[in-house]
Motif scaffolding. Structure first.
Motif, PDB file in Angstrom:
ATOM      1  N   SER A 127      16.321  -1.725 -13.458  1.00 49.86           N
ATOM      2  CA  SER A 127      16.743  -2.797 -12.308  1.00 49.86           C
ATOM      3  C   SER A 127      16.822  -1.979 -10.747  1.00 49.86           C
ATOM      4  CB  SER A 127      17.829  -3.710 -12.342  1.00 49.86           C
ATOM      5  OG  SER A 127      19.059  -2.991 -12.689  1.00 49.86           O
ATOM      6  N   GLY A 128      17.400  -0.610 -11.128  1.00 47.22           N
ATOM      7  CA  GLY A 128      17.493   0.166  -9.948  1.00 47.22           C
ATOM      8  C   GLY A 128      18.696  -0.125  -9.108  1.00 47.22           C
ATOM      9  N   PRO A 129      19.041   0.820  -8.336  1.00 46.79           N
ATOM     10  CA  PRO A 129      20.160   0.490  -7.234  1.00 46.79           C
ATOM     11  C   PRO A 129      19.578  -0.456  -6.347  1.00 46.79           C
ATOM     12  CG  PRO A 129      19.250   2.646  -7.001  1.00 46.79           C
ATOM     13  CD  PRO A 129      18.633   2.080  -8.097  1.00 46.79           C
ATOM     14  N   ARG A 147      11.946   2.223  -6.276  1.00 44.56           N
ATOM     15  CA  ARG A 147      11.994   2.846  -7.665  1.00 44.56           C
ATOM     16  C   ARG A 147      10.231   3.343  -7.701  1.00 44.56           C
ATOM     17  NH1 ARG A 147      15.647   2.841 -11.613  1.00 44.56           N
ATOM     18  NH2 ARG A 147      14.180   3.287 -13.087  1.00 44.56           N
ATOM     19  N   ARG A 148       9.796   4.013  -6.459  1.00 50.47           N
ATOM     20  CA  ARG A 148       8.676   4.698  -6.556  1.00 50.47           C
ATOM     21  C   ARG A 148       8.702   6.279  -6.141  1.00 50.47           C
ATOM     22  NH1 ARG A 148       5.434   0.980  -2.320  1.00 50.47           N
ATOM     23  NH2 ARG A 148       3.808   2.261  -2.993  1.00 50.47           N
ATOM     24  N   PHE A 163      11.747   8.381 -14.422  1.00 48.86           N
ATOM     25  CA  PHE A 163      12.184   7.851 -13.096  1.00 48.86           C
ATOM     26  C   PHE A 163      13.789   8.271 -13.184  1.00 48.86           C
ATOM     27  CE2 PHE A 163      14.450   5.664  -9.440  1.00 48.86           C
ATOM     28  CZ  PHE A 163      13.303   5.600  -8.519  1.00 48.86           C
ATOM     29  N   ASP A 164      14.623   7.639 -13.950  1.00 52.64           N
ATOM     30  CA  ASP A 164      16.146   7.874 -14.017  1.00 52.64           C
ATOM     31  C   ASP A 164      16.622   9.405 -13.927  1.00 52.64           C
ATOM     32  OD1 ASP A 164      16.435   5.185 -13.400  1.00 52.64           O
ATOM     33  OD2 ASP A 164      16.736   4.705 -15.623  1.00 52.64           O
ATOM     34  N   LEU A 165      15.839  10.131 -14.883  1.00 53.82           N
ATOM     35  CA  LEU A 165      15.992  11.549 -14.902  1.00 53.82           C
ATOM     36  C   LEU A 165      15.691  12.300 -13.713  1.00 53.82           C
ATOM     37  CD1 LEU A 165      16.710  13.860 -16.895  1.00 53.82           C
ATOM     38  CD2 LEU A 165      14.354  13.904 -17.668  1.00 53.82           C
ATOM     39  N   LEU A 166      14.600  12.095 -13.271  1.00 53.73           N
ATOM     40  CA  LEU A 166      14.423  12.617 -11.990  1.00 53.73           C
ATOM     41  C   LEU A 166      15.425  12.265 -10.776  1.00 53.73           C
ATOM     42  CD1 LEU A 166      12.315  14.515 -10.349  1.00 53.73           C
ATOM     43  CD2 LEU A 166      11.024  12.329  -9.819  1.00 53.73           C
TER      44      LEU A 166
END
Length: 228
Positions: A127-129, A147-148, A163-166
């Motif tokens: 869902s992202g921040p 989230r891109r 994505f979250d790791l990066l």
């Protein structure tokens, strides 16, 4: 086997009826809708038709196995979060699944409560921040709100976990993280899961980002992102 998805529909792909029913029970208790498929071809069709919020995918399926299901989903540019279920603690299975774009895995026998918690975690990350903060390092640009990710001028497709790791590394440029710290921060569980998981995701990120990757290895310690 479906239900009205209050928190979204989860596709469960499992040929063991007892396990499928148990997982369905716990997911529904947590407010998810559930659709069950028992083989790989059915799973691929259901993923396309139903657009689930997540897929709980057994590796050991008859015919087309779970690894191939995930490969075909990613090849079709379907980046729905995938949680692999494997019947044994086999690193080859886990690493291959992660390399194909799985977001997480769990080994049988497992606690259904833990599986549901893992599903919630990966969806919370997806869902992202809120907000539009954009991070830059090397040739990589990362938009937290959308989230891109771009490497140079080319947009790069990442799994939720990649994505979250990066993002975790890029939000703290120059800070060196041990693998166990990354497991805890990104996956939400400790080193018992195996630090090889982190190495595989780092390798995948580097391959996707190419020469613009900001990730560097600190030998004997872990990983860091270069400063912008």
């Amino acid at each position: 086997m479906t239900a009205d998805p209050g928190r979204g529909l989860v596709l469960v792909v499992e040929d063991d009826r007892a396990i499928a029913e148990l997982v369905t029970l716990y997911l529904r208790r947590d407010g998810f809708g559930v659709h069950v498929e028992v083989d790989g071809l059915g799973a691929i069709a259901a993923a396309r038709r139903l657009r689930p919020v997540a897929v709980v995918l057994d590796i050991g399926l008859p015919g087309v196995d779970g690894v191939e299901v995930c490969r075909r989903m990613r090849a079709a540019d379907d980046w729905t979060p995938v949680l692999f279920v494997t019947a044994r603690d086999d690193e080859v299975d886990r690493v291959l699944g992660l390399e194909l774009g799985a977001d997480d895995y769990i080994t049988k026998p497992f606690s259904p409560r833990e599986l549901v918690a893992r599903v919630r975690t990966v969806l919370r990350r997806a869902s992202g921040p809120v907000g539009g903060e954009v991070l830059r390092a090397g040739g990589t640009r990362l938009d937290l709100g959308q989230r891109r990710v771009w490497s140079g001028d080319a947009e790069v497709a990442l799994t939720t976990t990649e994505f979250d790791l990066l993002a975790h590394l890029m939000r703290r440029p120059g800070q060196v993280f041990e693998r166990a710290q990354l497991l805890s921060a990104v996956w939400g569980y400790a080193a018992a899961a195996g630090t090889r998981t982190v190495d595989v995701h780092i390798a995948q990120l580097r391959a996707k980002l190419g020469a613009g990757s900001p990730i560097r290895t600190v030998r004997g310690v872990g990983y860091a992102a270069d400063r912008g």
